[in-house]
Design a protein around this motif. Structure first.
Motif, PDB file in Angstrom:
ATOM      1  N   PHE A 123      -5.468  10.662  13.945  1.00  0.00           N
ATOM      2  CA  PHE A 123      -6.494   9.737  14.443  1.00  0.00           C
ATOM      3  C   PHE A 123      -6.139   9.070  15.774  1.00  0.00           C
ATOM      4  N   LYS A 124      -4.990   9.469  16.371  1.00  0.00           N
ATOM      5  CA  LYS A 124      -4.552   8.934  17.666  1.00  0.00           C
ATOM      6  C   LYS A 124      -4.308   7.420  17.629  1.00  0.00           C
ATOM      7  N   ILE A 125      -3.919   6.918  16.454  1.00  0.00           N
ATOM      8  CA  ILE A 125      -3.582   5.492  16.344  1.00  0.00           C
ATOM      9  C   ILE A 125      -2.159   5.299  16.849  1.00  0.00           C
ATOM     10  N   ARG A 126      -1.950   4.358  17.740  1.00  0.00           N
ATOM     11  CA  ARG A 126      -0.646   4.175  18.360  1.00  0.00           C
ATOM     12  C   ARG A 126       0.402   3.751  17.329  1.00  0.00           C
ATOM     13  N   LEU A 127       1.618   4.257  17.538  1.00  0.00           N
ATOM     14  CA  LEU A 127       2.713   3.963  16.612  1.00  0.00           C
ATOM     15  C   LEU A 127       3.004   2.463  16.526  1.00  0.00           C
ATOM     16  N   SER A 128       2.898   1.774  17.653  1.00  0.00           N
ATOM     17  CA  SER A 128       3.187   0.339  17.669  1.00  0.00           C
ATOM     18  C   SER A 128       2.222  -0.434  16.773  1.00  0.00           C
ATOM     19  N   ILE A 129       0.955  -0.020  16.759  1.00  0.00           N
ATOM     20  CA  ILE A 129      -0.058  -0.697  15.933  1.00  0.00           C
ATOM     21  C   ILE A 129       0.210  -0.442  14.453  1.00  0.00           C
ATOM     22  N   THR A 130       0.468   0.824  14.120  1.00  0.00           N
ATOM     23  CA  THR A 130       0.771   1.181  12.726  1.00  0.00           C
ATOM     24  C   THR A 130       1.991   0.425  12.229  1.00  0.00           C
ATOM     25  N   ASN A 131       3.023   0.402  13.054  1.00  0.00           N
ATOM     26  CA  ASN A 131       4.264  -0.269  12.682  1.00  0.00           C
ATOM     27  C   ASN A 131       4.024  -1.753  12.409  1.00  0.00           C
ATOM     28  N   LEU A 132       3.279  -2.414  13.257  1.00  0.00           N
ATOM     29  CA  LEU A 132       3.056  -3.843  13.127  1.00  0.00           C
ATOM     30  C   LEU A 132       2.197  -4.181  11.910  1.00  0.00           C
ATOM     31  N   VAL A 133       1.118  -3.439  11.704  1.00  0.00           N
ATOM     32  CA  VAL A 133       0.191  -3.726  10.609  1.00  0.00           C
ATOM     33  C   VAL A 133       0.832  -3.461   9.247  1.00  0.00           C
ATOM     34  N   ILE A 134       1.398  -2.271   9.071  1.00  0.00           N
ATOM     35  CA  ILE A 134       1.980  -1.916   7.765  1.00  0.00           C
ATOM     36  C   ILE A 134       3.164  -2.815   7.428  1.00  0.00           C
ATOM     37  N   ASN A 135       4.001  -3.083   8.434  1.00  0.00           N
ATOM     38  CA  ASN A 135       5.153  -3.944   8.178  1.00  0.00           C
ATOM     39  C   ASN A 135       4.758  -5.376   7.884  1.00  0.00           C
ATOM     40  N   ALA A 136       3.646  -5.831   8.467  1.00  0.00           N
ATOM     41  CA  ALA A 136       3.148  -7.178   8.169  1.00  0.00           C
ATOM     42  C   ALA A 136       2.778  -7.279   6.692  1.00  0.00           C
ATOM     43  N   ILE A 137       2.176  -6.208   6.184  1.00  0.00           N
ATOM     44  CA  ILE A 137       1.797  -6.177   4.759  1.00  0.00           C
ATOM     45  C   ILE A 137       3.046  -6.170   3.879  1.00  0.00           C
ATOM     46  N   LEU A 138       4.016  -5.319   4.237  1.00  0.00           N
ATOM     47  CA  LEU A 138       5.264  -5.242   3.467  1.00  0.00           C
ATOM     48  C   LEU A 138       6.012  -6.570   3.506  1.00  0.00           C
ATOM     49  N   PHE A 139       5.986  -7.209   4.669  1.00  0.00           N
ATOM     50  CA  PHE A 139       6.688  -8.481   4.811  1.00  0.00           C
ATOM     51  C   PHE A 139       6.086  -9.547   3.907  1.00  0.00           C
ATOM     52  N   ILE A 140       4.767  -9.615   3.852  1.00  0.00           N
ATOM     53  CA  ILE A 140       4.082 -10.596   3.004  1.00  0.00           C
ATOM     54  C   ILE A 140       4.446 -10.374   1.534  1.00  0.00           C
ATOM     55  N   LEU A 141       4.581  -9.097   1.155  1.00  0.00           N
ATOM     56  CA  LEU A 141       4.897  -8.769  -0.237  1.00  0.00           C
ATOM     57  C   LEU A 141       6.358  -9.040  -0.587  1.00  0.00           C
ATOM     58  N   GLY A 142       7.249  -8.929   0.396  1.00  0.00           N
ATOM     59  CA  GLY A 142       8.670  -9.000   0.048  1.00  0.00           C
ATOM     60  C   GLY A 142       9.499 -10.081   0.687  1.00  0.00           C
ATOM     61  N   TYR A 143       8.921 -10.950   1.502  1.00  0.00           N
ATOM     62  CA  TYR A 143       9.723 -11.936   2.224  1.00  0.00           C
ATOM     63  C   TYR A 143      10.475 -12.886   1.300  1.00  0.00           C
ATOM     64  N   ARG A 144       9.916 -13.161   0.122  1.00  0.00           N
ATOM     65  CA  ARG A 144      10.527 -14.136  -0.784  1.00  0.00           C
ATOM     66  C   ARG A 144      11.873 -13.653  -1.345  1.00  0.00           C
ATOM     67  N   TYR A 145      12.157 -12.337  -1.228  1.00  0.00           N
ATOM     68  CA  TYR A 145      13.412 -11.812  -1.750  1.00  0.00           C
ATOM     69  C   TYR A 145      14.555 -11.945  -0.748  1.00  0.00           C
ATOM     70  N   VAL A 191       4.306   7.518   8.243  1.00  0.00           N
ATOM     71  CA  VAL A 191       2.878   7.186   8.166  1.00  0.00           C
ATOM     72  C   VAL A 191       2.288   7.104   9.572  1.00  0.00           C
ATOM     73  N   GLY A 192       3.023   6.446  10.473  1.00  0.00           N
ATOM     74  CA  GLY A 192       2.563   6.303  11.842  1.00  0.00           C
ATOM     75  C   GLY A 192       2.429   7.633  12.556  1.00  0.00           C
ATOM     76  N   THR A 193       3.381   8.534  12.312  1.00  0.00           N
ATOM     77  CA  THR A 193       3.336   9.857  12.939  1.00  0.00           C
ATOM     78  C   THR A 193       2.116  10.640  12.472  1.00  0.00           C
ATOM     79  N   VAL A 194       1.825  10.557  11.190  1.00  0.00           N
ATOM     80  CA  VAL A 194       0.648  11.248  10.640  1.00  0.00           C
ATOM     81  C   VAL A 194      -0.636  10.681  11.252  1.00  0.00           C
ATOM     82  N   LEU A 195      -0.750   9.351  11.283  1.00  0.00           N
ATOM     83  CA  LEU A 195      -1.955   8.716  11.837  1.00  0.00           C
ATOM     84  C   LEU A 195      -2.087   8.963  13.340  1.00  0.00           C
ATOM     85  N   LEU A 196      -0.951   9.065  14.028  1.00  0.00           N
ATOM     86  CA  LEU A 196      -0.983   9.338  15.464  1.00  0.00           C
ATOM     87  C   LEU A 196      -1.602  10.698  15.754  1.00  0.00           C
ATOM     88  N   HIS A 197      -1.175  11.708  14.982  1.00  0.00           N
ATOM     89  CA  HIS A 197      -1.658  13.068  15.222  1.00  0.00           C
ATOM     90  C   HIS A 197      -3.056  13.310  14.651  1.00  0.00           C
TER      91      HIS A 197
END
Length: 296
Positions: A58-80, A50-56
């Motif tokens: 919309f020029k969104i940095r990989l570090s930003i994509t990684n942090l935002v998307i993973n924050a969402i995934l973490f909120i959804l799955g941390y209880r497991y 996802v980050g690679t696609v957005l980088l090419h």
């Protein structure tokens, strides 16, 4: 102090060792992504794809994509996940985002795409393997796979990652409108998965030896006392000869295999020996602790 009891000092050392390996692993993952994969539009799946696609696009940095998307995934799955796994996962996600920024300062490799896909795959495989081995996660598909592994413990985490990522890289290829991107990304995924799987089981692999001989007792005593390995006798019957017999079953480390075969053949040159690869062994003489013990 009772034998086998872990002291507080040893416990601290183990925790520190865990985080050293997780740090090293996340750095290797970031290096593989930023230097070899993303510059060539290759992605091994997950948030990286996802980050690679957005980088090419919309020029969104990989570090930003990684942090935002993973924050969402973490909120959804941390209880497991357990408490330790949650902390290590947060650390892995943040560390990867930081190292993606650091790795972006290194000159990208945009030469041969085969070299990029294989080298990137090896770096990611070793990195992810080290992180998973210490019960951590860098987020994305390996975080999702870590959760799924709690429900499907018989399927390795690395293989679950491969399934999830296989779907994602196909979508990435469609977005880039390039079958080459999908093809080389699949190579990267395959290499990364095999390497990660090997790292996860490193040190737990063994050889299972089955021995059929008329000198079972002598061979069994040699293995028990000379090689200090456990051995089991299994009653069997030869269908061709219609004779009752005893099969000796022994599990040994790979480095001990040549020794045991040499010793057996010295006792009985005509002994029938079958050797099988054993991916993982738990118990006395091998790994006593396992991630399986932590499944709820």
């Amino acid at each position: 102090m009772k034998k086998g009891k872990i002291t507080e000092k040893e416990s601290v050392k183990r925790v520190l060792f865990d985080y050293v390996l997780i740090t090293l692993g996340t750095f290797m993952v970031a290096l593989g992504i930023s230097v070899f994969l993303a510059p060539n539009k290759l992605s091994p799946g997950g948030v990286t794809a996802v980050g690679t696609v957005l980088l090419h696009l919309f020029k969104i940095r990989l570090s930003i994509t990684n942090l935002v998307i993973n924050a969402i995934l973490f909120i959804l799955g941390y209880r497991y996940l357990g408490k330790n796994a949650v902390i290590k996962t947060v650390y892995g996600i943040v560390a990867l985002s930081v190292f993606l920024e650091v790795a972006s300062l290194i000159t990208s490799y945009t030469g041969d795409v085969i070299i990029s896909s294989i080298t990137g795959g090896i770096l990611m495989g070793v990195g992810v393997g080290l992180v998973i081995r210490r019960e951590g996660s860098t987020g994305g598909s390996d975080f999702a796979a870590l959760i799924l592994n709690r429900f499907f413990p018989h399927i390795s985490t690395a293989k679950l990652i491969m399934v999830i990522d296989g779907v994602i890289i196909t979508v990435a290829g469609i977005v880039f409108k390039s079958i080459e991107v999908t093809f080389y990304s699949a190579i990267t995924l395959f290499v990364a998965t095999r390497v990660a799987d090997a790292i996860c089981t490193l040190g737990n692999a063994a050889k299972t030896v089955q021995i059929f001989s008329e000198k079972n007792e002598e061979i069994a005593q040699m293995i028990l006392h000379d090689l200090n390995r456990g051995i089991t006798g299994v009653h069997c019957r030869g269908m061709y000869s219609d004779r009752e017999g005893m099969m000796l079953l022994c599990v040994v480390p790979p480095k001990q295999l040549p020794i045991i075969i040499n010793r057996v053949r010295k006792i009985d040159k005509s002994a029938f020996i079958v050797v099988n690869d054993t991916k993982e062994v738990l118990g006395q003489g091998f790994a006593l602790e396992s991630s399986y013990d932590k499944i709820n």
